[in-house]
Write a protein that holds these residues in place. Structure first.
Motif, PDB file in Angstrom:
ATOM      1  N   UNK A   1       0.837  -1.203   0.000  1.00 61.05           N
ATOM      2  CA  UNK A   1       0.000   0.000   0.000  1.00 61.05           C
ATOM      3  C   UNK A   1       0.868   1.248   0.000  1.00 61.05           C
ATOM      4  N   UNK A   2       0.282   2.338  -0.434  1.00 64.59           N
ATOM      5  CA  UNK A   2       1.010   3.607  -0.456  1.00 64.59           C
ATOM      6  C   UNK A   2       1.333   4.089   0.956  1.00 64.59           C
ATOM      7  N   UNK A   3       0.435   3.826   1.910  1.00 62.06           N
ATOM      8  CA  UNK A   3       0.696   4.235   3.294  1.00 62.06           C
ATOM      9  C   UNK A   3       1.927   3.521   3.841  1.00 62.06           C
ATOM     10  N   UNK A   4       2.027   2.222   3.561  1.00 65.79           N
ATOM     11  CA  UNK A   4       3.191   1.466   4.022  1.00 65.79           C
ATOM     12  C   UNK A   4       4.458   1.963   3.340  1.00 65.79           C
ATOM     13  N   UNK A   5       4.351   2.285   2.062  1.00 65.51           N
ATOM     14  CA  UNK A   5       5.523   2.760   1.332  1.00 65.51           C
ATOM     15  C   UNK A   5       5.988   4.126   1.836  1.00 65.51           C
ATOM     16  N   UNK A   6       5.066   4.934   2.320  1.00 61.39           N
ATOM     17  CA  UNK A   6       5.460   6.219   2.880  1.00 61.39           C
ATOM     18  C   UNK A   6       6.305   6.015   4.135  1.00 61.39           C
ATOM     19  N   UNK A   7       5.959   4.999   4.939  1.00 61.35           N
ATOM     20  CA  UNK A   7       6.780   4.665   6.103  1.00 61.35           C
ATOM     21  C   UNK A   7       8.172   4.232   5.645  1.00 61.35           C
ATOM     22  N   UNK A   8       8.231   3.447   4.580  1.00 64.29           N
ATOM     23  CA  UNK A   8       9.524   3.005   4.036  1.00 64.29           C
ATOM     24  C   UNK A   8      10.355   4.194   3.577  1.00 64.29           C
ATOM     25  N   UNK A   9       9.701   5.155   2.937  1.00 67.39           N
ATOM     26  CA  UNK A   9      10.418   6.347   2.471  1.00 67.39           C
ATOM     27  C   UNK A   9      11.016   7.103   3.643  1.00 67.39           C
ATOM     28  N   UNK A  10      10.232   7.236   4.730  1.00 65.66           N
ATOM     29  CA  UNK A  10      10.726   7.962   5.898  1.00 65.66           C
ATOM     30  C   UNK A  10      11.899   7.251   6.557  1.00 65.66           C
ATOM     31  N   UNK A  11      12.008   5.949   6.342  1.00 66.27           N
ATOM     32  CA  UNK A  11      13.115   5.197   6.936  1.00 66.27           C
ATOM     33  C   UNK A  11      14.293   5.035   5.981  1.00 66.27           C
ATOM     34  N   UNK A  12      14.222   5.697   4.816  1.00 62.61           N
ATOM     35  CA  UNK A  12      15.406   5.765   3.974  1.00 62.61           C
ATOM     36  C   UNK A  12      15.331   5.128   2.614  1.00 62.61           C
ATOM     37  N   UNK A  13      14.207   4.496   2.242  1.00 61.55           N
ATOM     38  CA  UNK A  13      14.115   3.844   0.936  1.00 61.55           C
ATOM     39  C   UNK A  13      14.274   4.860  -0.190  1.00 61.55           C
ATOM     40  N   UNK A  14      14.995   4.465  -1.231  1.00 66.93           N
ATOM     41  CA  UNK A  14      15.245   5.343  -2.373  1.00 66.93           C
ATOM     42  C   UNK A  14      14.170   5.233  -3.449  1.00 66.93           C
ATOM     43  N   UNK A  15      13.644   4.028  -3.671  1.00 68.87           N
ATOM     44  CA  UNK A  15      12.636   3.772  -4.696  1.00 68.87           C
ATOM     45  C   UNK A  15      11.510   2.972  -4.062  1.00 68.87           C
ATOM     46  N   UNK A  16      10.260   3.270  -4.436  1.00 75.74           N
ATOM     47  CA  UNK A  16       9.092   2.623  -3.842  1.00 75.74           C
ATOM     48  C   UNK A  16       8.301   1.873  -4.913  1.00 75.74           C
ATOM     49  N   UNK A  17       7.872   0.646  -4.590  1.00 79.64           N
ATOM     50  CA  UNK A  17       7.047  -0.157  -5.500  1.00 79.64           C
ATOM     51  C   UNK A  17       5.833  -0.668  -4.737  1.00 79.64           C
ATOM     52  N   UNK A  18       4.646  -0.315  -5.237  1.00 75.98           N
ATOM     53  CA  UNK A  18       3.404  -0.835  -4.666  1.00 75.98           C
ATOM     54  C   UNK A  18       3.012  -2.070  -5.476  1.00 75.98           C
ATOM     55  N   UNK A  19       3.328  -3.273  -4.952  1.00 80.28           N
ATOM     56  CA  UNK A  19       3.104  -4.462  -5.767  1.00 80.28           C
ATOM     57  C   UNK A  19       1.650  -4.943  -5.760  1.00 80.28           C
ATOM     58  N   UNK A  20       0.767  -4.236  -5.083  1.00 83.89           N
ATOM     59  CA  UNK A  20      -0.661  -4.530  -5.219  1.00 83.89           C
ATOM     60  C   UNK A  20      -1.270  -3.781  -6.400  1.00 83.89           C
ATOM     61  N   UNK A  21      -0.542  -2.780  -6.909  1.00 84.32           N
ATOM     62  CA  UNK A  21      -1.044  -1.977  -8.031  1.00 84.32           C
ATOM     63  C   UNK A  21      -0.137  -2.028  -9.263  1.00 84.32           C
ATOM     64  N   UNK A  22       1.133  -2.397  -9.074  1.00 85.40           N
ATOM     65  CA  UNK A  22       2.087  -2.435 -10.178  1.00 85.40           C
ATOM     66  C   UNK A  22       2.555  -3.864 -10.427  1.00 85.40           C
ATOM     67  N   UNK A  23       2.907  -4.165 -11.665  1.00 86.24           N
ATOM     68  CA  UNK A  23       3.552  -5.434 -11.959  1.00 86.24           C
ATOM     69  C   UNK A  23       4.965  -5.391 -11.390  1.00 86.24           C
ATOM     70  N   UNK A  24       5.275  -6.339 -10.520  1.00 84.28           N
ATOM     71  CA  UNK A  24       6.539  -6.286  -9.784  1.00 84.28           C
ATOM     72  C   UNK A  24       7.742  -6.342 -10.722  1.00 84.28           C
ATOM     73  N   UNK A  25       7.741  -7.243 -11.689  1.00 81.44           N
ATOM     74  CA  UNK A  25       8.891  -7.371 -12.579  1.00 81.44           C
ATOM     75  C   UNK A  25       9.101  -6.108 -13.414  1.00 81.44           C
ATOM     76  N   UNK A  26       8.009  -5.543 -13.897  1.00 86.67           N
ATOM     77  CA  UNK A  26       8.113  -4.320 -14.690  1.00 86.67           C
ATOM     78  C   UNK A  26       8.670  -3.179 -13.849  1.00 86.67           C
ATOM     79  N   UNK A  27       8.190  -3.087 -12.605  1.00 91.37           N
ATOM     80  CA  UNK A  27       8.640  -2.010 -11.724  1.00 91.37           C
ATOM     81  C   UNK A  27      10.114  -2.180 -11.349  1.00 91.37           C
ATOM     82  N   UNK A  28      10.545  -3.420 -11.111  1.00 80.34           N
ATOM     83  CA  UNK A  28      11.956  -3.664 -10.780  1.00 80.34           C
ATOM     84  C   UNK A  28      12.840  -3.305 -11.968  1.00 80.34           C
ATOM     85  N   UNK A  29      12.415  -3.690 -13.155  1.00 81.96           N
ATOM     86  CA  UNK A  29      13.186  -3.386 -14.362  1.00 81.96           C
ATOM     87  C   UNK A  29      13.365  -1.882 -14.518  1.00 81.96           C
ATOM     88  N   UNK A  30      12.275  -1.129 -14.288  1.00 79.18           N
ATOM     89  CA  UNK A  30      12.342   0.335 -14.411  1.00 79.18           C
ATOM     90  C   UNK A  30      13.234   0.938 -13.340  1.00 79.18           C
TER      91      UNK A  30
END
Length: 325
Positions: A173-202
């Motif tokens: 979820x986007x809410x969970x990813x916002x927590x990840x961003x605050x803890x230092x993540x550089x790139x965020x992927x919501x795998x409930x809405x995006x294709x995981x392989x496509x997002x990793x490739x990008x």
């Protein structure tokens, strides 16, 4: 003392709050007044009888605590009543008192709160062992973290950043990813809405991540491993999804990649000195502000079943703790 007791394998709702005799220390042991006990996903599996470790019934679940030494055996010289300590034990954490081996205790640094101290052992210990000991993550490498908003996931983000890596956080979820961003993540992927392989490739320019930290399992494991870089390391940390995946082994050949198992509990038994060294590094990073455990919710002892149900339903961000006193 009051404690939560598992008398039969089953759901957390079957746990019972009971009055038990106060424990007395035997040789090499101490009794701790538990001020905070962290809840972890293995706790859910243990009460169901589905974990690698299966204690004899009845037992008090919970294994990660912080508190104050109440009493010590006559042969214990490494601590004394009144000391503030962290303890990691097989069972016994979800109670007002805990019997623990004196040699397993870690002093709580001055100024650290009990709930934060209780939140560092398993999740940060697991993630440090996985990332440093098993994957040998290097400065400048890229690490993909699945289930990144959970306890071990956030720990992995912070440890990866402390080591100078680029972090891709994947969560549901986007809410969970916002927590990840605050803890230092550089790139965020919501795998409930995006294709995981496509997002990793990008996110990696088609190269793939050097390290994959996977505490989730299920369908995400194969999708992630198919995206790994040449010579990458896929850390098998757990299966919070509930499904143990089956990978086509030809992928390891085609990618020149490694599947690396992570069993922190067994590591601590086989190499206690190495684990203690890891914990000292983590506590130093904590004091330096490089890591900062997120305790998102606190429960009373009588709410232990609810805490475990919330963990099982994947409603938890970061860490949750029980306050037995």
């Amino acid at each position: 003392m009051k404690a939560v007791v598992c008398e039969n394998w089953g759901t957390p709702d079957m746990l019972k709050l009971q009055d038990l005799p106060d424990p007395q220390p035997g040789p090499g042991q101490v009794v701790i007044d538990v001020q905070a006990a962290a809840v972890n996903f293995p706790d859910v599996l243990i009460v169901q009888g589905k974990y690698q470790f299966k204690p004899d019934l009845p037992f008090v679940p919970g294994n990660e605590v912080a508190g104050v030494v109440r009493s010590v055996a006559d042969d214990v010289t490494t601590c004394r009543p009144g000391d503030k300590v962290i303890a990691f034990t097989a069972t016994g954490g979800f109670g007002q008192q805990l019997l623990a081996p004196a040699q397993s205790l870690i002093p709580i640094p001055p100024g650290m709160e009990f709930d934060i101290a209780a939140a560092i052992t398993l999740t940060y210990g697991t993630s440090y062992h996985a990332i440093v000991d098993r994957a040998a993550l290097k400065t400048g490498e890229t690490m993909l973290i699945l289930g990144a908003a959970g306890g071990v996931g956030l720990a992995a983000i912070e440890i990866g950043k402390a080591l100078g890596a680029r972090i891709i956080a994947a969560a549901s979820s986007d809410d969970k990813l916002e927590v990840c961003r605050r803890h230092g993540a550089d790139v965020l992927i919501n795998y409930s809405e995006e294709d995981l392989r496509t997002a990793i490739k990008a996110a990696t320019g088609g190269r793939g991540p050097d390290v994959i930290y996977d505490p989730v399992g299920g369908a995400y494991t194969e999708a992630a491993f198919r995206s790994i870089s040449w010579g990458g390391r896929h850390l098998v940390v757990g299966f919070a999804n509930g499904e143990i995946p089956k990978l086509p082994l030809n992928l390891t050949l085609l990618k020149g990649a490694s599947l690396v198992g992570v069993f922190w509990g067994e590591f601590t038994k086989r190499y206690p000195k190495a684990n203690m060294s890891n914990m000292k590094q983590l506590l130093q990073w904590l004091q330096e502000g490089k890591i900062r455990p997120l305790v998102s919710h606190r429960y009373r002892l009588e709410e232990t079943a609810q805490a475990l149900n919330d963990m099982a339903a994947r409603k938890v961000t970061g860490k949750i703790v029980i306050l037995p006193q």
